[in-house]
Design a protein around this motif. Sequence first.
Motif, short mmCIF file in Angstrom:
data_model
loop_
_atom_site.label_atom_id
_atom_site.label_comp_id
_atom_site.label_asym_id
_atom_site.label_seq_id
_atom_site.Cartn_x
_atom_site.Cartn_y
_atom_site.Cartn_z
N GLU A 12 0.81 -1.22 0.00
CA GLU A 12 0.00 0.00 0.00
C GLU A 12 0.85 1.27 0.00
N ARG A 13 2.15 1.14 0.15
CA ARG A 13 3.07 2.27 0.09
C ARG A 13 3.88 2.18 -1.20
N TYR A 14 3.19 2.37 -2.31
CA TYR A 14 3.82 2.31 -3.63
C TYR A 14 4.52 0.97 -3.88
N ALA A 15 3.94 -0.11 -3.36
CA ALA A 15 4.45 -1.47 -3.60
C ALA A 15 5.91 -1.62 -3.22
N LEU A 16 6.27 -1.08 -2.06
CA LEU A 16 7.67 -1.09 -1.64
C LEU A 16 8.22 -2.50 -1.42
N GLY A 17 7.40 -3.39 -0.83
CA GLY A 17 7.89 -4.73 -0.55
C GLY A 17 8.30 -5.47 -1.81
N GLY A 18 7.43 -5.44 -2.82
CA GLY A 18 7.76 -6.09 -4.08
C GLY A 18 8.96 -5.47 -4.76
#
Length: 381
Positions: free
Chosen positions: A146-152
Amino acid sequence: MYLQAEPHRKRIIDTFCALTSIDAESFNEREIADAVRRRLEDMGFTVEEDEAGQALGGNAGNLYGVLAGDPALTPVLFSAHLDTVQPGRGKRAHVDEKGAITGDSRAILGADDVNGITEILEGIRLVQESGCRHGDIEVLFTVAEERYALGGGVFDFSRVRSPIAYTLDMAEPVGKAAVQAPSIVSFSVEVQGRDAHAGFAPEKGAHAIKAAAEAMACLPLGRVEEDVTCNIGTVEGGRAANIVPDRCLLTGEIRSYRHARAMAWLERIRKAFSEQAAACGCTAEMQSTVHLQAYAISKDEPVCRRFLAACGKLGIPTPPGGRFRSTFGGSDNNHFAAHGLRGIVLGNGMQATHSVKEHTDAAQLEQGARLVAALIVEDET
């Protein structure tokens, strides 16, 4: 029958309610990551957690799991994200007698993206219970999406075996898919002026807020081209009513289906602030981040053909407007495309996401699980 097992409504509702009851706002996904990992390992998956949490300042990493299958069949990857937006604390799901699922109005429900997680888990169980032949099944459950897809963005894609991927993360009915998504670029501009007493010596100051306003006034904002949006969303500056402000900080975002156009508009914004700042005796410095790059998947590609074949065999009705659409939102699928993995984003039946009115229903969860199972056993590639 195409599949010899049907979704267990009680099991799928229990899974959904258990997972949505866990607080999992971005960067605080530890508890839900542990819960999902346990479920995957109980199903026979080999699961690894990466160091995304450490890299991003969170308390959990991305979960990557593999269930070995027939090496003669095409591997397939399914993805959903573990985190939620705010307000996401104290979530509780309420299920009525018809299967409608709502929250309690004090927090989001969490269907975004527990719908996706639940449908993936139940779909895999259906395949196992049916005894159907399948290729390797890979799953990726990401953090901080939800934060600009940081995890991926920090996941090591070299470990992925599948050539195709399905991301279950779109607020559309099951049977709809997104095949195009934009580049998303955020930026900040700091205008630096010179302070002075606004009453005794305003001519000695350089008005940073005025310079910023002049730049904004000469820029179109909103939908600046058919497939380009530009927005300046925050403006901060000034210390007191009687002081000429020496600083103004603005933040904004650009989206476009054409990455080159997004970058061109970024330069246009930088130039406008630089020129207007200079005209007011100020300076302007821009910082920017490319969070996601645009992609487009052809409807003739294997990932789409497999999806169409699975929908057809399940008899999933074609939604209004057809199976495929474009989206102006980003997801982990942007990262997949950037690493050569051909994927589409699937509707998973969640509605009114990112609001306390978020809702879903058991029938859509069941249909989503059937679709995941069909995509696993379907080898139309």
